[in-house]
Scaffold this motif. Structure first.
Motif, PDB file in Angstrom:
ATOM      1  N   GLY A   1     -13.930 -75.612 -69.931  1.00 10.34           N
ATOM      2  CA  GLY A   1     -14.120 -75.091 -71.345  1.00 10.34           C
ATOM      3  C   GLY A   1     -13.468 -76.053 -72.209  1.00 10.34           C
ATOM      4  O   GLY A   1     -12.500 -76.956 -71.824  1.00 10.34           O
ATOM      5  N   PHE A   2     -14.024 -76.230 -73.236  1.00 11.02           N
ATOM      6  CA  PHE A   2     -13.416 -77.317 -74.371  1.00 11.02           C
ATOM      7  C   PHE A   2     -12.959 -76.555 -75.680  1.00 11.02           C
ATOM      8  O   PHE A   2     -13.847 -75.597 -76.201  1.00 11.02           O
ATOM      9  CB  PHE A   2     -14.315 -78.298 -74.726  1.00 11.02           C
ATOM     10  N   SER A   3     -12.030 -76.459 -76.182  1.00 11.42           N
ATOM     11  CA  SER A   3     -11.626 -76.086 -77.358  1.00 11.42           C
ATOM     12  C   SER A   3     -12.249 -77.009 -78.544  1.00 11.42           C
ATOM     13  O   SER A   3     -12.524 -78.157 -78.194  1.00 11.42           O
ATOM     14  CB  SER A   3      -9.874 -76.337 -77.583  1.00 11.42           C
ATOM     15  N   PRO A   4     -12.426 -76.372 -79.670  1.00  9.60           N
ATOM     16  CA  PRO A   4     -12.909 -77.393 -80.715  1.00  9.60           C
ATOM     17  C   PRO A   4     -11.832 -78.552 -81.009  1.00  9.60           C
ATOM     18  O   PRO A   4     -12.477 -79.547 -81.531  1.00  9.60           O
ATOM     19  CB  PRO A   4     -12.711 -76.317 -82.164  1.00  9.60           C
ATOM     20  N   ASP A   5     -10.642 -78.537 -80.493  1.00  6.56           N
ATOM     21  CA  ASP A   5      -9.894 -79.712 -80.947  1.00  6.56           C
ATOM     22  C   ASP A   5      -9.857 -80.645 -79.927  1.00  6.56           C
ATOM     23  O   ASP A   5      -9.154 -81.827 -80.018  1.00  6.56           O
ATOM     24  CB  ASP A   5      -8.400 -79.070 -81.042  1.00  6.56           C
ATOM     25  N   ALA A   6     -10.674 -80.407 -78.896  1.00  9.40           N
ATOM     26  CA  ALA A   6     -10.648 -81.651 -77.899  1.00  9.40           C
ATOM     27  C   ALA A   6     -11.443 -82.639 -78.314  1.00  9.40           C
ATOM     28  O   ALA A   6     -12.382 -82.610 -79.117  1.00  9.40           O
ATOM     29  CB  ALA A   6     -11.660 -81.098 -76.550  1.00  9.40           C
ATOM     30  N   THR A   7     -10.833 -83.642 -78.028  1.00  8.74           N
ATOM     31  CA  THR A   7     -11.251 -85.139 -78.585  1.00  8.74           C
ATOM     32  C   THR A   7     -12.464 -85.625 -77.850  1.00  8.74           C
ATOM     33  O   THR A   7     -12.676 -85.177 -76.546  1.00  8.74           O
ATOM     34  CB  THR A   7     -10.241 -86.247 -78.623  1.00  8.74           C
ATOM     35  N   GLY A   8     -13.096 -86.592 -78.189  1.00  6.75           N
ATOM     36  CA  GLY A   8     -14.194 -87.251 -77.434  1.00  6.75           C
ATOM     37  C   GLY A   8     -13.637 -87.980 -76.457  1.00  6.75           C
ATOM     38  O   GLY A   8     -14.160 -87.786 -75.014  1.00  6.75           O
ATOM     39  N   GLU A   9     -12.548 -88.505 -76.277  1.00  5.71           N
ATOM     40  CA  GLU A   9     -11.916 -89.184 -75.297  1.00  5.71           C
ATOM     41  C   GLU A   9     -11.268 -88.010 -74.204  1.00  5.71           C
ATOM     42  O   GLU A   9     -11.597 -88.489 -72.942  1.00  5.71           O
ATOM     43  CB  GLU A   9     -10.394 -89.836 -75.787  1.00  5.71           C
ATOM     44  N   GLU A  10     -10.778 -86.794 -74.521  1.00  7.23           N
ATOM     45  CA  GLU A  10     -10.439 -86.070 -73.548  1.00  7.23           C
ATOM     46  C   GLU A  10     -11.740 -85.534 -72.951  1.00  7.23           C
ATOM     47  O   GLU A  10     -11.677 -85.129 -71.577  1.00  7.23           O
ATOM     48  CB  GLU A  10      -9.848 -84.725 -74.265  1.00  7.23           C
ATOM     49  N   ARG A  11     -12.878 -85.261 -73.644  1.00 10.68           N
ATOM     50  CA  ARG A  11     -14.111 -84.626 -73.000  1.00 10.68           C
ATOM     51  C   ARG A  11     -14.647 -85.798 -71.768  1.00 10.68           C
ATOM     52  O   ARG A  11     -15.027 -85.560 -70.916  1.00 10.68           O
ATOM     53  CB  ARG A  11     -15.144 -84.513 -74.286  1.00 10.68           C
ATOM     54  N   ASP A  12     -14.657 -86.815 -72.468  1.00 11.10           N
ATOM     55  CA  ASP A  12     -15.126 -87.935 -71.452  1.00 11.10           C
ATOM     56  C   ASP A  12     -14.052 -88.276 -70.201  1.00 11.10           C
ATOM     57  O   ASP A  12     -14.703 -88.436 -69.251  1.00 11.10           O
ATOM     58  CB  ASP A  12     -14.906 -89.521 -72.312  1.00 11.10           C
ATOM     59  N   ALA A  13     -12.874 -88.068 -70.525  1.00  3.84           N
ATOM     60  CA  ALA A  13     -11.973 -88.067 -69.283  1.00  3.84           C
ATOM     61  C   ALA A  13     -12.260 -86.770 -68.528  1.00  3.84           C
ATOM     62  O   ALA A  13     -12.111 -87.228 -67.089  1.00  3.84           O
ATOM     63  CB  ALA A  13     -10.511 -87.946 -69.808  1.00  3.84           C
ATOM     64  N   LEU A  14     -12.540 -85.822 -68.989  1.00 12.43           N
ATOM     65  CA  LEU A  14     -12.770 -84.736 -68.120  1.00 12.43           C
ATOM     66  C   LEU A  14     -14.127 -84.928 -67.191  1.00 12.43           C
ATOM     67  O   LEU A  14     -14.196 -84.633 -66.159  1.00 12.43           O
ATOM     68  CB  LEU A  14     -12.907 -83.405 -68.717  1.00 12.43           C
ATOM     69  N   PHE A  15     -15.043 -85.426 -68.033  1.00 16.27           N
ATOM     70  CA  PHE A  15     -16.408 -85.730 -67.411  1.00 16.27           C
ATOM     71  C   PHE A  15     -16.157 -86.711 -66.316  1.00 16.27           C
ATOM     72  O   PHE A  15     -17.040 -86.677 -65.295  1.00 16.27           O
ATOM     73  CB  PHE A  15     -17.358 -86.218 -68.312  1.00 16.27           C
ATOM     74  N   ALA A  16     -15.252 -87.840 -66.505  1.00 11.50           N
ATOM     75  CA  ALA A  16     -15.122 -88.818 -65.584  1.00 11.50           C
ATOM     76  C   ALA A  16     -14.333 -88.174 -64.282  1.00 11.50           C
ATOM     77  O   ALA A  16     -14.911 -88.552 -63.163  1.00 11.50           O
ATOM     78  CB  ALA A  16     -14.257 -89.969 -66.174  1.00 11.50           C
ATOM     79  N   SER A  17     -13.313 -87.200 -64.557  1.00 13.34           N
ATOM     80  CA  SER A  17     -12.616 -86.486 -63.564  1.00 13.34           C
ATOM     81  C   SER A  17     -13.608 -85.865 -62.717  1.00 13.34           C
ATOM     82  O   SER A  17     -13.701 -85.820 -61.600  1.00 13.34           O
ATOM     83  CB  SER A  17     -11.532 -85.741 -64.019  1.00 13.34           C
ATOM     84  N   PHE A  18     -14.487 -85.043 -63.346  1.00 17.67           N
ATOM     85  CA  PHE A  18     -15.475 -84.288 -62.578  1.00 17.67           C
ATOM     86  C   PHE A  18     -16.296 -85.200 -61.703  1.00 17.67           C
ATOM     87  O   PHE A  18     -16.596 -84.910 -60.554  1.00 17.67           O
ATOM     88  CB  PHE A  18     -16.108 -83.534 -63.419  1.00 17.67           C
ATOM     89  N   ALA A  19     -16.690 -86.266 -62.214  1.00  8.97           N
ATOM     90  CA  ALA A  19     -17.543 -86.947 -61.743  1.00  8.97           C
ATOM     91  C   ALA A  19     -17.024 -87.655 -60.348  1.00  8.97           C
ATOM     92  O   ALA A  19     -17.700 -88.170 -59.427  1.00  8.97           O
ATOM     93  CB  ALA A  19     -18.652 -88.241 -62.459  1.00  8.97           C
ATOM     94  N   SER A  20     -15.658 -88.006 -60.447  1.00  9.73           N
ATOM     95  CA  SER A  20     -15.018 -88.653 -59.317  1.00  9.73           C
ATOM     96  C   SER A  20     -14.797 -88.017 -58.199  1.00  9.73           C
ATOM     97  O   SER A  20     -14.348 -88.363 -57.114  1.00  9.73           O
ATOM     98  CB  SER A  20     -13.457 -89.231 -60.031  1.00  9.73           C
TER      99      SER A  20
END
Lengths: 515, 174
Positions: A202-221
């Motif tokens: 889940g992403f809040s509207p306040d989630a930054t692009g950096e945070e989203r990218d970091a989560l996607f990277a974590s998921f893929a790791s």
């Protein structure tokens, strides 16, 4: 009114007069109500992330805090491993083990199938920031959450997709949510190292692009180890029946115990038998399920199910006089210490079968039976006669206009009582006045009429009011086996259905109320 | 019940209104739970929990006016689930043969026989009888509270009455 009715009213009135009742509201009522509203907001309005709300909130209360909130970005990362999952994530985030936090099986988690392994990633640790970020103080709420939970082993379907996979959208309307206002949700399911997982994000509207990218990277790791001591699903046996290969697997039905034995065929779908000994020490009958493979003279039936650990061999006798027996299959103790499983292949695809369970000394200590099963034919196995049929919708393909339907029988009255008593050994009336018999798990592919009507229960006006549902949302709920919210309307992923077949096609699907 | 709408239509902000809602609805819920479970202490817990559950969900209902019916349904569900899960029927029977927090009136012969017979009914049958003859609900309303059809309510009440008549031979219906 007769004497009995009058006496009843008098007794009730008399007793009711002597019941001590509250004359004022207890202290803390408003706080309790708020908590319930927050929990329910997460559970229903946002079915997609309900798991996150409950588990992370609980874990945050149980696990010592891990430092002050920090901005999250693509800063330093750390790598952690939990229960066979290794993941690399930003240092400021938190990795929570639900087993350590004693969440699995916790009363607050209910009785629904529970995740055994959860990775909860978020930048802050206060309970309310996880459980209900929308109510947290400004600047203290989590801006994103992710959980990864282990599911029963998927041998077919979307969840069997091999890792790596990508997160896809999870259609949840959070526009009016108090806990997750305007959040965006994603999910993915996959199988890796003989284990099946699901992730929800889940992403809040306040989630930054950096945070989203970091989560996607974590998921893929993430990388995955084969099942160890924390196994929740294992393959027990493989074989062939009716020219088709099958696999028998065992999994926990929920974190509180209970064993589910699943038989999966290459093309015939799957069937499930489950049993929980609970806290009873009374010997149980053999609870079996069966599934027919092949057609006509090649048809064979596979009978399977869980048995108590004292049973070492199961024997099946068919009406035709043939007898087949086999030693039971060992189910790992970490899945269930009290139950094992059996599987038998019979060349009689439809007649009644008597089952006997033998202990090590050769004594019969458990019995059971398999009812008459209709053997499928190659031409009609995927069809249903015109009429109204009860069962379970296992999948929906909106593009092809088809559903996979598992025909069952909805019994009520004396029939339900009789079936319930035969199945459970209980002598009382069946709870809720109905009982479902689903001996034959064969899936039938049914074609939907172009104007097929989908009638779903409106839980706001429970329980005789329906709304016309959207097929794609229905398909999503069925695929994910969870509730999908469309405003205040709920599409239930796990429910029971009546399908109306006219001229060979489904013209209506109607949800059956079940308490 | 329209006055309830403003109280629970959104997050409860006004403590006075919430307290008022509690005082108006929980006594009836406690009585109902007591008559179904036979345990006044348990009934207090069930009613309180049902109230929290109902208010907690209320903002998601399109018809907040239905609060009373929703609370009643939550109480009945909690009562029957309690018996189903914990299999306390035998405990209940033992309690009935001894002292009872709810039914501690002196012996009144037939009425006590009736209480004993009621306590031996399956939980949902007992709930159906309480809803029909104490709460004076229609079969439709009782069905909503029990989560079943009107026909099922008729069936449960009929079976319960048949059992009660069998166990109270002095009953002579007019």
């Amino acid at each position: 009114m007769n004497d009995l009715e009058r006496d009843l009213r008098e007794v009730f009135d008399e007793d009711a007069r002597h019941v001590p009742t509250p004359t004022s509201a207890p202290e803390g009522l408003r706080r309790s109500v708020r908590r319930r509203q927050a929990v329910f907001g997460g559970a229903v309005a946002l079915a997609g992330l309900a798991v996150v709300a409950g588990i992370v909130a609980g874990a945050s209360m149980l696990i010592p805090t891990q430092g002050s909130p920090q901005p999250v970005g693509q800063g330093p990362t750390t790598t952690g491993s939990l229960n066979g999952i290794t993941i690399t994530y930003p240092e400021a985030w938190h990795l929570i083990d639900p087993d350590q936090a004693a969440l699995n099986g916790a009363p607050t988690m209910g009785e629904s199938p529970l995740p055994r392994i959860v990775l909860a990633l978020a930048p802050t640790e206060k309970p309310e920031t996880f459980g209900c970020p929308g109510r947290a103080a400004a600047g203290e709420s989590a801006s994103l959450l992710m959980t990864v939970q282990e599911e029963p082993l998927a041998l077919s379907g979307p969840a069997s997709t091999p890792w790596p996979v990508e997160l896809g959208p999870l259609n949840v309307d959070a526009s009016e949510s108090a806990c997750y206002p305007a959040w965006e949700f994603m999910r993915a399911g996959w199988t890796a190292s003989g284990r099946t997982f699901e992730a929800r994000v889940g992403f809040s509207p306040d989630a930054t692009g950096e945070e989203r990218d970091a989560l996607f990277a974590s998921f893929a790791s993430m990388t995955f180890e084969p099942s160890g001591s924390s196994a929740t699903s294992v393959e027990l046996a493989r074989g062939t029946a009716g020219g088709e290969e099958w696999v028998l697997s065992a999994s926990q039905t929920n974190a509180k115990g209970g064993l589910s034995i699943e038989l999966t065929g290459e093309t015939s779908g799957s069937g499930v038998g489950s049993l929980s000994l609970g806290d009873t020490s009374v010997p149980l009958d053999i609870q079996s399920s069966s599934m027919v493979f092949g057609s006509h003279s090649q048809a064979e039936r596979v009978v399977f199910g869980p048995v108590q650990e004292e049973v070492v061999r199961v024997e099946a006798s068919t009406g035709g006089g043939s007898t087949v027996s086999a030693d039971v299959l060992d189910v790992p103790d970490d899945l269930d210490p009290n139950l094992n499983a059996f599987v038998l292949v019979l060349d009689d695809p439809s007649g009644p079968v008597q089952l006997k369970g033998f202990d090590a000394s050769g004594q019969v200590i458990a019995t059971g039976s398999v009812g008459h099963v209709q053997a499928p034919t190659s031409s009609s196995s995927s069809a249903l006669e015109d009429g109204r049929h009860f069962g379970y919708v296992r999948s929906v393909d909106p593009d092809a206009g088809t559903i996979e339907f598992d025909l069952a029988y909805f019994l009520s009255g004396k029939e339900a009582d009789q079936a319930y008593q035969e199945a459970t050994g209980d002598t009382g009336h069946v709870p809720n006045d109905h009982f479902v018999v689903n001996d034959n798990p064969m899936l039938r592919t049914l074609t939907l009429a172009p104007d097929a009507r989908l009638r779903l229960l409106d839980w706001n006006h429970c329980c005789e009011t329906f709304f016309d549902g959207d097929l794609s949302l229905f398909a999503q709920a069925i695929e994910q086996q969870t509730d999908v919210a469309d405003g205040d309307l709920i599409y239930r992923g796990q429910s029971q259905w009546w399908v109306t077949v006219e001229n060979g096609v489904v013209t209506e699907i109607e949800e059956q109320y079940s308490p | 019940m329209s006055q309830d709408t403003g109280i629970v239509g959104s997050i409860v902000e006004d403590r006075t209104d919430l307290d008022d809602l509690y005082v108006r609805h929980t006594p009836g819920a406690v009585r109902l739970a007591t008559l179904i479970t036979g345990d006044a202490d348990l009934a207090q817990d069930i009613a309180h929990d049902a109230f929290l559950r109902s208010v907690g969900r209320f903002r998601h209902l399109r018809q907040p006016e239905a609060f009373e019916a929703y609370l009643r349904r939550a109480v009945v569900n909690a009562c029957t689930s309690h018996f189903r899960r914990r299999k306390v029927e035998t405990t209940y029977l033992r309690r009935q043969s001894g002292t009872s927090a709810a039914f501690d009136e002196p012996d009144h012969g037939r009425r006590d026989e009736l209480r004993a017979a009621l306590s031996a009914l399956p939980a949902r049958q007992r709930a159906a009888v309480v809803l029909r003859y104490y709460a004076d609900l229609s079969e439709h309303q009782a069905g909503e509270a029990l989560g079943c059809s009107e026909a099922a309510v008729r069936s449960m009440v009929a079976r319960a009455m048949e059992t009660l008549r069998e166990r109270i031979p002095r009953s002579e219906d007019t």
